[in-house]
Scaffold this active site. Structure first.
Site, short mmCIF file in Angstrom:
data_model
loop_
_atom_site.label_atom_id
_atom_site.label_comp_id
_atom_site.label_asym_id
_atom_site.label_seq_id
_atom_site.Cartn_x
_atom_site.Cartn_y
_atom_site.Cartn_z
N LYS A 22 0.84 -1.21 0.00
CA LYS A 22 0.00 0.00 0.00
C LYS A 22 0.87 1.24 0.00
O LYS A 22 0.67 2.15 -0.82
CB LYS A 22 -0.89 0.00 1.23
CG LYS A 22 -1.52 1.36 1.54
CD LYS A 22 -2.36 1.36 2.78
CE LYS A 22 -1.62 1.59 4.05
NZ LYS A 22 -1.45 2.99 4.44
N ASN A 23 1.89 1.28 0.87
CA ASN A 23 2.67 2.50 1.05
C ASN A 23 3.69 2.74 -0.05
O ASN A 23 4.39 3.76 -0.02
CB ASN A 23 3.32 2.51 2.43
CG ASN A 23 2.27 2.68 3.52
OD1 ASN A 23 1.13 3.05 3.24
ND2 ASN A 23 2.64 2.35 4.75
N CYS A 117 -4.22 7.96 9.82
CA CYS A 117 -4.35 7.42 11.18
C CYS A 117 -3.91 8.45 12.22
O CYS A 117 -2.98 9.20 12.00
CB CYS A 117 -3.47 6.17 11.33
SG CYS A 117 -3.98 4.83 10.24
N ARG A 122 1.05 14.90 13.58
CA ARG A 122 1.81 14.40 12.42
C ARG A 122 2.13 15.61 11.54
O ARG A 122 1.46 15.88 10.56
CB ARG A 122 1.01 13.34 11.67
CG ARG A 122 0.82 12.07 12.48
CD ARG A 122 0.03 11.01 11.73
NE ARG A 122 0.83 10.30 10.74
CZ ARG A 122 0.35 9.29 10.00
NH1 ARG A 122 -0.92 8.95 10.11
NH2 ARG A 122 1.13 8.66 9.13
N ASP A 306 4.85 0.05 11.87
CA ASP A 306 3.56 -0.48 11.40
C ASP A 306 3.34 -1.93 11.81
O ASP A 306 2.27 -2.48 11.53
CB ASP A 306 3.45 -0.35 9.87
CG ASP A 306 3.37 1.09 9.45
OD1 ASP A 306 3.57 1.37 8.25
OD2 ASP A 306 3.13 1.95 10.32
N ARG A 398 -8.59 -0.25 4.61
CA ARG A 398 -7.78 0.81 3.99
C ARG A 398 -6.46 0.22 3.50
O ARG A 398 -5.87 0.68 2.54
CB ARG A 398 -7.46 1.91 5.01
CG ARG A 398 -8.60 2.81 5.37
CD ARG A 398 -8.13 3.95 6.23
NE ARG A 398 -7.02 4.66 5.58
CZ ARG A 398 -6.27 5.58 6.20
NH1 ARG A 398 -6.50 5.88 7.46
NH2 ARG A 398 -5.29 6.18 5.56
#
Ligand code: EPZ
Length: 429
Positions: A22-23, A117, A122, A306, A398
């Site tokens: 995903k990232n 999230c 952040r 993560d 997600r």
């Protein structure tokens, strides 16, 4: 309302295929903005954040064509800068890559503040530091970030005060078509940084040193279309390893790059999980008897943040006290209170979780407060006595492609249900 229902106690057996990361997929899709041509991106995970990204690009004028569940053709030739949908942008954190891509192509950017999230503050100060070094004037206000480098977008030397995945990628996107050479010092070294650089170089960019803490970008005049396959998701792979470690059994985790998994594999081996490495797979065996350990999350190649919530569940089952120190985010402990509903005994002291082992987990009604917290609840439910119901599963979806179907294939008693008011009915997976 949709929920995931799991009856614990089944050991896991069989093979699970890991999807694209995903990232890595999200920045690569946003990087297509820099290319006035067709780009075919393969091994894209079928997850909500990808769907939101493709909708953002499409609404900006890109031509997006799904070739199949995991491949998409994106043509941003006629995309209009500064037109991203505010409500869609605030749904995902990765929308901040619009800033780097718009600046790189149009020498200006106009993007709503990102979502994502909730791990405490952040900031994007390092992104802004990079944009300003490249000649951009940055204004934040009214919910938007505006960057203007219409005078001149030029190469520069940038030193990051904080190792940041997002800022490293955003400056790569901004600099790839800029006049001159850009260097990024103290760059993040995650595999997905390398994947984005490889994609851009396949399109004709000149980026060297991705994967080290010094990246050099020589600006080129234009980029051309290409076909590119995203790397496997090391966090999804680690999550399935954690499922087997806690539930017990033997699984083959297919489509991995073992090198990316080194810190996860090392830590699980310390906890008495047996892991055999192949070229593109791992075989994970566990009898559920785990030994305690301690870990600190750090930027790559350190232990990935993560995987923090997932590892905490293994520690609940270990025969003693374990410790997790969160070294990346201000507060990644929101998962603790939901695990406590299942019997976990975790104390948070500053940035360290102290986790009591030997806990008997019991099924409960719980909520996924964020993507990886939801993954941790699934892992706990697999080993818990009784039934667990997990709500807010959109947050899990997600970042995980068909996690219910994949776990069902491995023998878990898991299903997704739709609950209109009180009634509940199964959803075919
Ligand atoms: C990316 O977030 C990932 N998200 C996160 O994955 C991941 O946890 C994180 O990298 C670290 O690996 C995406 O790729 C979409 P950072 P990002 O910038 O880019 C501070 C998941 O579960 N910082 O590397 O936001 C920041 O506050 C998600 O898939 C600044 O201070 O992470 C944090 O403490 C969760 N100033 C640290 O750096 C800045 O300008 C690392 O953040 C930027 C970051």
């Amino acid at each position: 309302m949709e929920k995931i229902v799991i009856k614990g106690g089944n050991a896991l057996h069989g093979t699970v295929g890991v999807s694209g990361m995903k990232n890595a997929a999200l920045p690569v899709l946003f990087a297509c903005i820099l290319v006035k041509d067709k780009c075919v991106i393969e091994n894209v995970p079928d997850v909500r954040d990808v769907a939101v990204t493709l909708e953002i690009l499409s609404k900006m004028g890109a031509v997006v064509r799904r070739i199949n569940k995991n491949s998409v053709c994106v043509d941003c030739t006629h995309l209009k800068g500064g037109t991203s949908d505010y409500e869609l942008v605030r749904k995902i954190r990765a929308s901040y890559y619009l800033l780097g891509a718009e600046l790189g192509r149009f020498h200006r950017a106009h993007v709503g503040m990102p979502g994502g999230c909730n791990f405490g503050v952040r900031p994007i100060d390092q992104h802004i530091k990079g944009f300003e070094a490249l000649g951009g004037r940055v204004d934040c206000g009214s919910g938007y970030v505006d960057v203007d480098a219409t005078e001149s977008l030029h190469g520069a030397g940038i030193y990051f005060d904080v190792v940041s995945v997002g800022a490293t990628i955003n400056i790569m996107l901004s600099a790839v078509l800029a006049e001159g050479t850009t260097t990024i010092d103290n760059a993040a070294k995650e595999p997905h940084i390398v994947d984005v650089a490889n994609f851009l170089n396949t399109c004709g960019a000149d980026i060297r040193g991705a994967g080290t803490d010094m990246i050099k970008i020589n600006g080129v005049s234009s980029l051309h279309g290409c076909s590119y396959a995203i790397i496997p998701d090391m966090i999804e792979a680690g999550t399935f390893m954690a499922c087997a470690a806690v539930a017990g059994g033997e699984i083959r985790v297919q489509n991995v790059i073992p090198k990316h998994m080194e810190s996860i594999t090392a830590k699980m081996r310390e906890m008495n999980v047996e892991i055999e490495e192949g070229d593109d797979y791992l075989i994970v065996r566990s009898d559920g008897n785990l030994t305690p350990t301690s870990l600190k999350t750090l930027p790559y190649p350190g232990f990935p943040t993560d995987m923090h919530p997932q590892m905490s569940v293994l520690m609940c089952r270990a025969t003693g006290i374990s410790y997790v120190r969160e070294g990346v985010f201000d507060n990644r402990f929101r998962y603790v209170e939901e695990l406590a509903r299942m019997g976990a005994r975790i104390k948070v002291d500053g940035k360290t979780a102290i986790i009591e082992g030997g806990v008997h987990l019991t099924g409960a009604k719980v909520t996924s407060v964020d993507l990886r917290a939801g993954a941790a609840l699934i892992i706990a439910a697999l080993a818990a006595t009784g039934k667990t119901e997990i709500t807010e599963i959109n947050r899990i979806e997600r970042g995980y492609d068909n996690i219910v179907g994949k776990l069902k294939e491995l023998g878990a008693d898991i299903r997704k249900m739709y609950q209109p008011d009180d009634a509940s009915m199964d959803i075919a997976n």
